[in-house]
Design an enzyme around this catalytic site. Sequence first.
Site, PDB file in Angstrom:
ATOM      1  N   LYS A 232       0.851  -1.116   0.041  1.00  0.00           N
ATOM      2  CA  LYS A 232       0.131   0.178  -0.020  1.00  0.00           C
ATOM      3  C   LYS A 232       1.270   1.028   0.114  1.00  0.00           C
ATOM      4  O   LYS A 232       0.946   2.701  -0.828  1.00  0.00           O
ATOM      5  CB  LYS A 232      -0.749  -0.075   1.048  1.00  0.00           C
ATOM      6  CG  LYS A 232      -1.465   1.010   1.700  1.00  0.00           C
ATOM      7  CD  LYS A 232      -2.431   1.933   0.601  1.00  0.00           C
ATOM      8  CE  LYS A 232      -3.243   3.230   0.709  1.00  0.00           C
ATOM      9  NZ  LYS A 232      -4.314   3.367  -0.270  1.00  0.00           N
ATOM     10  N   CYS A 286      -3.950  11.106   1.980  1.00  0.00           N
ATOM     11  CA  CYS A 286      -3.179   9.761   1.972  1.00  0.00           C
ATOM     12  C   CYS A 286      -2.035   9.848   1.209  1.00  0.00           C
ATOM     13  O   CYS A 286      -0.366   9.735   1.353  1.00  0.00           O
ATOM     14  CB  CYS A 286      -4.226   8.059   0.774  1.00  0.00           C
ATOM     15  SG  CYS A 286      -5.578   8.808   1.240  1.00  0.00           S
TER      16      CYS A 286
HETATM   17  N1  SAJ Z   1      -2.682  15.198  -7.791  1.00  0.00           N
HETATM   18  C1  SAJ Z   1      -1.646  16.020  -8.846  1.00  0.00           C
HETATM   19  N2  SAJ Z   1      -1.078  15.994 -10.166  1.00  0.00           N
HETATM   20  C2  SAJ Z   1      -1.558  13.943 -10.484  1.00  0.00           C
HETATM   21  C3  SAJ Z   1      -2.331  13.378  -9.643  1.00  0.00           C
HETATM   22  C4  SAJ Z   1      -3.173  13.645  -7.981  1.00  0.00           C
HETATM   23  O1  SAJ Z   1      -1.365  16.992  -8.727  1.00  0.00           O
HETATM   24  O2  SAJ Z   1      -1.204  13.447 -11.548  1.00  0.00           O
HETATM   25  C5  SAJ Z   1      -2.987  16.035  -7.100  1.00  0.00           C
HETATM   26  C6  SAJ Z   1      -4.305  15.897  -6.792  1.00  0.00           C
HETATM   27  O3  SAJ Z   1      -4.838  17.064  -7.060  1.00  0.00           O
HETATM   28  C7  SAJ Z   1      -4.909  15.613  -4.743  1.00  0.00           C
HETATM   29  C8  SAJ Z   1      -3.466  14.707  -4.366  1.00  0.00           C
HETATM   30  O4  SAJ Z   1      -2.104  15.520  -5.589  1.00  0.00           O
HETATM   31  O5  SAJ Z   1      -4.236  17.196  -4.214  1.00  0.00           O
HETATM   32  C9  SAJ Z   1      -3.982  13.491  -3.929  1.00  0.00           C
HETATM   33  O6  SAJ Z   1      -4.917  12.713  -5.760  1.00  0.00           O
HETATM   34  P1  SAJ Z   1      -5.120  11.462  -5.401  1.00  0.00           P
HETATM   35  O7  SAJ Z   1      -5.847  12.219  -7.274  1.00  0.00           O
HETATM   36  O8  SAJ Z   1      -4.301  10.795  -5.777  1.00  0.00           O
HETATM   37  O9  SAJ Z   1      -6.101  11.827  -4.392  1.00  0.00           O
HETATM   38  P2  SAJ Z   1      -6.444  10.243  -3.494  1.00  0.00           P
HETATM   39  O10 SAJ Z   1      -5.591  10.916  -2.196  1.00  0.00           O
HETATM   40  O11 SAJ Z   1      -7.839   9.976  -3.177  1.00  0.00           O
HETATM   41  O12 SAJ Z   1      -5.729   8.901  -4.027  1.00  0.00           O
HETATM   42  C10 SAJ Z   1      -6.625   7.835  -4.248  1.00  0.00           C
HETATM   43  C11 SAJ Z   1      -5.652   7.099  -3.221  1.00  0.00           C
HETATM   44  N3  SAJ Z   1      -6.103   6.367  -2.633  1.00  0.00           N
HETATM   45  C12 SAJ Z   1      -6.128   6.200  -1.037  1.00  0.00           C
HETATM   46  O13 SAJ Z   1      -5.333   5.942  -0.977  1.00  0.00           O
HETATM   47  C13 SAJ Z   1      -7.454   6.512  -0.833  1.00  0.00           C
HETATM   48  C14 SAJ Z   1      -4.536   6.572  -4.560  1.00  0.00           C
HETATM   49  O14 SAJ Z   1      -4.407   4.637  -3.780  1.00  0.00           O
HETATM   50  C15 SAJ Z   1      -4.706   6.544  -5.612  1.00  0.00           C
HETATM   51  O15 SAJ Z   1      -3.747   6.123  -6.314  1.00  0.00           O
HETATM   52  C16 SAJ Z   1      -5.703   7.745  -6.132  1.00  0.00           C
HETATM   53  O16 SAJ Z   1      -6.659   8.223  -5.100  1.00  0.00           O
HETATM   54  C17 SAJ Z   1      -5.903   7.176  -8.402  1.00  0.00           C
HETATM   55  O17 SAJ Z   1      -4.954   6.453  -7.912  1.00  0.00           O
HETATM   56  O18 SAJ Z   1      -6.218   8.534  -8.430  1.00  0.00           O
END
Ligand code: SAJ
Length: 464
Positions: A232, A286
């Site tokens: 994870k 996360c």
């Molecule tokens: N972000 C960027 N650039 C990117 C992707 C994300 O700046 O290319 C930013 C987002 O805007 C956000 C943060 O990073 O502020 C996190 O983005 P995220 O899509 O990773 O969001 P989370 O925290 O919901 O991530 C979830 C995670 N799931 C959990 O562990 C709760 C993670 O496992 C997944 O990798 C992710 O979703 C996913 O794949 O979308």
Amino acid sequence: MLGLQVTSAFLRTDKPEKVTRLVQDGKIPVCVVGLGYVGLRLAVYFASAGAKVVGVDVEKAKVSLINRGICPVRDSSLADKFDSVVTNKGLRATTKIPRDFSVYIISVPTPLDEDHLPVLDHVTSASESVAKAMEKGCLVVLESTVYPGVTSKVVKGILSKVSRLEPGSDFSLAYCAERVDPGNLIHMPDNTPRVIGGIDDTSGRIAAAVYKSFVKADTIQVDDCEVAELVKLVENAYRDLNIAFANELALACQRMGFDIIEVIRAASTKWSFHAHFPGPGVGGSCIPVTPYYLMKGAKDAGAELPLLSMARRINEAMPGHTLHLVSDALNEIGKTVRGSKIAILGVSYKADIDDIRGSPGLAIGESLSKLGAQVVFYDPYASSNAVTGLVNRLDDAVRGAECILIATDHSLFRTLDLKHLKQIANDRVALVDGRGVVSPSLVRKMGFAYRGLGRAASSTVTAR
Ligand code: SAJ
């Protein structure tokens, strides 16, 4: 409900597929401890597969909303299932952990303290409560993101000490990381593979069988809890690293005169390039947290992960870089941050959800206010009781503003009526795009002073 002795017999000795069916028939009841974004979704999916589910949360208000059929989170990917399980009474919520359940799943927050060190208080207190309620033959699963060893040492220690039951022979214990992406309508809990590791093989097998009651994708049993815990951390640290790479490249592209969005889109046509995009900050509970859990786990074993800490520094500096873009754009129209009205579009930490934890928009807004700006937020997903300075209408945020900052890539921000916004904003107005959601040439043509994260200050041709 089958007497515990029977279910414990099924749980420890019978064929796993029997366990799956008993969960689906409601004969092996499931208790989910912690009804946040992860736990509530888990409880709903177990219930929608037929399980008898009791969800437990310390927040009375949340428990009462759920029992009144009101989903406490705004998440389009959960709404329908939630309604159906609450109406057919498959899911009940309470603040007290029920006794003698066959399955307890702990899904509580694992934040960081101010020194970026893991805080396990919620996990230890939930483990104590479960230990007081559990009986011989049950299965306990930890879902919260932790560093390797927490399940098999910290949680196992509490459960056996408080319940006076023998781990392995008297109860099963496993780790199964949550893989939730709020708002994601493609990767859902039932079609996302799950990685599971037990304190022993039987625990792992039983946990996999329980999850199979709703997980149609693979349940991958790894050697033990530690491997599952590490997997994870690796998944999320990988994402933080790649976002940092996109952010670092963005800052370079601004100087080199390139458009990072164009570059990443083109690069992602290659099979081995997994696109990540720059942003004004990495929010949520996360991705910004997980790398510190991994660094702690490594450090305890004498290993260092300098690349991870460098990535964290890059991502944590992005709100500051975005603030600089705002100030630069304001200077172009003869204004300073002090005394300017700045409309920040987006306080959710990512697109199309209402979660503001670790919100880059809020962090930037706070810094701008401290520099003397009048900051107003607009976000159709956020509620005004959670955010000071949030207005309900976009026009009210933009009216008379000297600067518009796009801080979240909500889908509707990709189709803003920029012409209208230009008319109601201050006669000279800047637009700073933190998410690459507007076209630079279009915005410039409309007369905005434009800055985009990772996009050259003026048109790419002249800047190179
Ligand atoms: N972000 C960027 N650039 C990117 C992707 C994300 O700046 O290319 C930013 C987002 O805007 C956000 C943060 O990073 O502020 C996190 O983005 P995220 O899509 O990773 O969001 P989370 O925290 O919901 O991530 C979830 C995670 N799931 C959990 O562990 C709760 C993670 O496992 C997944 O990798 C992710 O979703 C996913 O794949 O979308």
